[in-house]
Design an enzyme around this catalytic site. Structure first.
Site, mmCIF file in Angstrom:
data_model
loop_
_atom_site.group_PDB
_atom_site.id
_atom_site.type_symbol
_atom_site.label_atom_id
_atom_site.label_comp_id
_atom_site.label_asym_id
_atom_site.label_seq_id
_atom_site.Cartn_x
_atom_site.Cartn_y
_atom_site.Cartn_z
ATOM 1 N N GLY A 1 61.687 -6.410 -33.362
ATOM 2 C CA GLY A 1 62.832 -5.544 -33.632
ATOM 3 C C GLY A 1 62.544 -4.063 -33.569
ATOM 4 O O GLY A 1 61.387 -3.626 -33.526
ATOM 5 N N GLU A 2 63.626 -3.295 -33.536
ATOM 6 C CA GLU A 2 63.540 -1.837 -33.519
ATOM 7 C C GLU A 2 63.943 -1.343 -34.916
ATOM 8 O O GLU A 2 65.120 -1.407 -35.293
ATOM 9 C CB GLU A 2 64.489 -1.306 -32.426
ATOM 10 N N CYS B 1 51.583 -6.394 -40.051
ATOM 11 C CA CYS B 1 52.591 -5.949 -39.096
ATOM 12 C C CYS B 1 53.880 -6.725 -39.373
ATOM 13 O O CYS B 1 53.881 -7.951 -39.324
ATOM 14 C CB CYS B 1 52.056 -6.238 -37.688
ATOM 15 N N SER C 1 56.869 4.940 -29.154
ATOM 16 C CA SER C 1 56.436 4.136 -28.004
ATOM 17 C C SER C 1 56.870 4.836 -26.725
ATOM 18 O O SER C 1 58.036 4.803 -26.362
ATOM 19 C CB SER C 1 57.055 2.740 -28.079
ATOM 20 N N LEU C 2 55.919 5.488 -26.062
ATOM 21 C CA LEU C 2 56.255 6.269 -24.856
ATOM 22 C C LEU C 2 56.266 5.393 -23.614
ATOM 23 O O LEU C 2 57.260 5.272 -22.931
ATOM 24 C CB LEU C 2 55.214 7.371 -24.651
ATOM 25 N N ASN C 3 55.099 4.868 -23.301
ATOM 26 C CA ASN C 3 54.936 3.860 -22.238
ATOM 27 C C ASN C 3 55.183 4.334 -20.815
ATOM 28 O O ASN C 3 55.041 3.560 -19.864
ATOM 29 C CB ASN C 3 55.793 2.623 -22.515
ATOM 30 N N CYS D 1 65.650 -8.246 -30.593
ATOM 31 C CA CYS D 1 65.757 -6.785 -30.431
ATOM 32 C C CYS D 1 66.762 -6.482 -29.332
ATOM 33 O O CYS D 1 66.792 -7.159 -28.313
ATOM 34 C CB CYS D 1 64.393 -6.199 -30.071
ATOM 35 N N SER E 1 57.132 2.321 -36.156
ATOM 36 C CA SER E 1 57.062 2.496 -34.704
ATOM 37 C C SER E 1 58.468 2.408 -34.131
ATOM 38 O O SER E 1 59.247 1.531 -34.494
ATOM 39 C CB SER E 1 56.184 1.392 -34.116
ATOM 40 N N ASN F 1 49.717 -6.873 -23.039
ATOM 41 C CA ASN F 1 49.452 -8.255 -23.440
ATOM 42 C C ASN F 1 50.345 -9.178 -22.615
ATOM 43 O O ASN F 1 51.573 -9.060 -22.668
ATOM 44 C CB ASN F 1 49.747 -8.441 -24.927
ATOM 45 N N CYS G 1 50.802 -7.256 -29.826
ATOM 46 C CA CYS G 1 52.003 -6.447 -29.545
ATOM 47 C C CYS G 1 52.785 -7.024 -28.382
ATOM 48 O O CYS G 1 52.225 -7.321 -27.335
ATOM 49 C CB CYS G 1 51.613 -5.032 -29.107
ATOM 50 N N CYS H 1 63.225 -3.696 -23.647
ATOM 51 C CA CYS H 1 62.141 -3.152 -22.815
ATOM 52 C C CYS H 1 61.633 -4.284 -21.922
ATOM 53 O O CYS H 1 61.470 -5.419 -22.386
ATOM 54 C CB CYS H 1 61.009 -2.616 -23.682
ATOM 55 N N CYS I 1 58.392 -6.523 -22.974
ATOM 56 C CA CYS I 1 58.260 -7.055 -24.336
ATOM 57 C C CYS I 1 59.011 -8.370 -24.509
ATOM 58 O O CYS I 1 60.191 -8.476 -24.181
ATOM 59 C CB CYS I 1 58.798 -6.003 -25.311
ATOM 60 N N GLU J 1 58.457 -13.287 -37.212
ATOM 61 C CA GLU J 1 56.999 -13.393 -37.330
ATOM 62 C C GLU J 1 56.410 -12.120 -37.943
ATOM 63 O O GLU J 1 56.949 -11.031 -37.763
ATOM 64 C CB GLU J 1 56.390 -13.637 -35.941
HETATM 65 N N1 SAH Z 1 60.512 -1.660 -31.503
HETATM 66 C C1 SAH Z 1 59.457 -0.828 -31.938
HETATM 67 C C2 SAH Z 1 58.393 -1.568 -32.731
HETATM 68 C C3 SAH Z 1 58.003 -2.935 -32.238
HETATM 69 S S1 SAH Z 1 57.195 -3.005 -30.691
HETATM 70 C C4 SAH Z 1 58.836 -0.108 -30.757
HETATM 71 O O1 SAH Z 1 59.140 -0.440 -29.622
HETATM 72 O O2 SAH Z 1 58.076 0.827 -31.002
HETATM 73 C C5 SAH Z 1 55.547 -2.446 -31.139
HETATM 74 C C6 SAH Z 1 54.713 -1.912 -29.990
HETATM 75 O O3 SAH Z 1 54.381 -2.971 -29.072
HETATM 76 C C7 SAH Z 1 55.414 -0.849 -29.146
HETATM 77 O O4 SAH Z 1 54.599 0.292 -29.019
HETATM 78 C C8 SAH Z 1 55.577 -1.510 -27.791
HETATM 79 O O5 SAH Z 1 55.551 -0.555 -26.751
HETATM 80 C C9 SAH Z 1 54.397 -2.453 -27.756
HETATM 81 N N2 SAH Z 1 54.542 -3.566 -26.806
HETATM 82 C C10 SAH Z 1 55.669 -4.245 -26.484
HETATM 83 N N3 SAH Z 1 55.402 -5.214 -25.582
HETATM 84 C C11 SAH Z 1 54.075 -5.161 -25.331
HETATM 85 C C12 SAH Z 1 53.172 -5.928 -24.507
HETATM 86 N N4 SAH Z 1 53.605 -6.963 -23.789
HETATM 87 N N5 SAH Z 1 51.864 -5.607 -24.510
HETATM 88 C C13 SAH Z 1 51.406 -4.578 -25.275
HETATM 89 N N6 SAH Z 1 52.188 -3.843 -26.083
HETATM 90 C C14 SAH Z 1 53.510 -4.119 -26.110
HETATM 91 FE FE1 SF4 Z 2 62.409 -3.857 -28.923
HETATM 92 FE FE2 SF4 Z 2 60.119 -2.497 -29.354
HETATM 93 FE FE3 SF4 Z 2 60.140 -4.724 -27.858
HETATM 94 FE FE4 SF4 Z 2 61.276 -2.499 -26.916
HETATM 95 S S1 SF4 Z 2 59.095 -2.799 -27.392
HETATM 96 S S2 SF4 Z 2 62.162 -4.563 -26.819
HETATM 97 S S3 SF4 Z 2 62.142 -1.643 -28.773
HETATM 98 S S4 SF4 Z 2 60.601 -4.604 -30.015
#
Ligand code: SAH
Ligand code: SF4
Length: 357
Positions: free
Chosen positions: A157-158, A103, A211-213, A110, A189, A287, A330, A114, A117, A90
């Protein structure tokens, strides 16, 4: 092989191997990326002989077709693309007052896993080829008359787990004779693959978003298994040295999850961690997506988190959630793959899973 799988240097080497001058590569690129050529026969500034050898050795077709297009109430458009082998990805087009941001995805699924996600739930199915990364842009560009101004590698994906093809695509996106987007308008990212961040910085200057989180290793280990391999302190150190374009700064993304990483204490720990670093922080309210076990924090909690970061001198912004109603925000991208399977225990990232495939 598709011509779009070759980055500018590779296309140049390719034409030289046919006894042609290197500048022929830029001529071919103009036909492909500016004039949407669908056959080498159209490339009338090349000799007939050369055109027929190109035709025998390279494909020019689009690598994907649009399987579905969904438009959100807020104007965001999500494209579901089908690839040559039936796999799906997508891409999301996000119109704003002054920007049109696309995007794009770099992998089908992936490997990083995480916990918050949806794409991570799919697991890694395969890497995208460079042509498949580029074609998302070219396809959307053809279907929508509005000009794409910004590109973010934040889809499925990463990107740094598909390093070679991501880099090839970045070189084609930024080369002036090819697609020619400004590196200032492109953001990659990453969840934090330290050696690859270093390698990317040695190769190209574009915007980097980490992406710190989570503000500490304990919580980050829990949410992002990659942290057990590449812990926070080292991640921040390597990011600081990344060569972002002039007048740009590093971005950190922080998904705010209710009751998990959104407390005032978390904000203060994050404030201390990032104090003194020239950076922006994008706060992304989580989200929701079935079957992810988390919730979005209340608006007040999000604002409180932002206020605390600002009190540490940090430029913290709250990211608008675009395209939630079409599962285009996201973390919501799943391309109709099953995501309901409960992950068994804590996922370990093994070396072989991160190798190029
Ligand atoms: N894999 C890469 C890029 C794709 S994810 C990465 O992780 O950076 C893009 C962004 O979406 C990341 O910053 C991730 O932390 C965020 N993300 C993933 N799941 C999410 C969710 N359920 N709600 C909000 N942001 C989310
Ligand atoms: Fe992969 Fe980024 Fe989602 Fe983590 S947040 S599972 S690295 S796509």
């Amino acid at each position: 092989m598709n011509a779009k799988d070759l980055c500018p240097e590779e296309l140049e080497q390719f034409v030289v191997s046919f006894g042609e001058k290197p500048y022929r590569a830029s001529q071919i690129a103009k036909w492909i990326y500016r004039d949407n050529a669908i056959s080498f026969a159209q490339m009338t500034n090349l000799s007939k002989e050369f055109r027929s050898s190109l035709d025998k050795n390279l494909l020019l077709n689009s690598t994907m077709s649009v399987a579905e297009e969904k438009i959100s109430r807020d104007g965001t458009i999500k494209f579901l693309f089908e690839l040559f082998d039936g796999k799906r990805i997508e891409s999301v087009l996000i119109p704003d007052k002054t920007r049109m941001t696309l995007c794009i995805s770099t992998q089908v699924g992936c490997a990083i896993g995480c916990t918050f996600c949806l794409t991570g739930r799919i697991g890694k199915i395969r890497n995208l080829r460079a042509s498949e990364i580029l074609d998302q842009y070219l396809m959307v560009n053809k279907r929508d008359t509005r000009r794409i101004t910004n590109l973010v590698f934040m889809g499925m994906g990463e990107p740094l787990d598909n390093f070679d093809n991501t880099l090839r695509a970045l070189k084609t996106f930024t080369n002036k004779d090819y697609i020619g987007l400004s590196p200032k308008k492109i953001t990659v990212s990453t969840s934090g693959l330290i050696p690859r961040i270093r390698e990317l910085g040695n190769q190209i200057s574009i915007n980097l978003s980490i992406s710190l989180n989570a503000p500490d290793d304990e919580l980050r280990n829990e949410l992002m298994p990659i942290n057990r391999r590449y812990p926070l302190k080292d991640l921040i150190e390597v990011s600081r040295n990344f060569p972002v374009p002039k007048r740009k700064s590093l971005t950190f993304e922080y998904v705010l999850i209710k009751g998990v990483n959104d407390s005032s204490d978390d904000a203060r720990t994050l404030g201390k961690l990032l104090r003194g670093i020239r950076c922006k922080v994008n706060l992304i309210p989580f989200n929701e997506a079935n079957p992810l076990p988390y919730h979005t924090p209340d608006t007040e909690q999000v604002a409180n988190f932002q206020r605390i970061l600002i009190s540490y001198g940090i430029n913290a912004r709250i990211r608008k959630n675009r395209g939630r109603d079409i599962m285009g925000a996201c973390g919501q991208l799943a391309a109709n793959y099953p995501t309901s399977e409960v992950m068994k225990g804590r996922k370990k990232i093994r070396d072989h899973e991160l190798r190029q495939s």
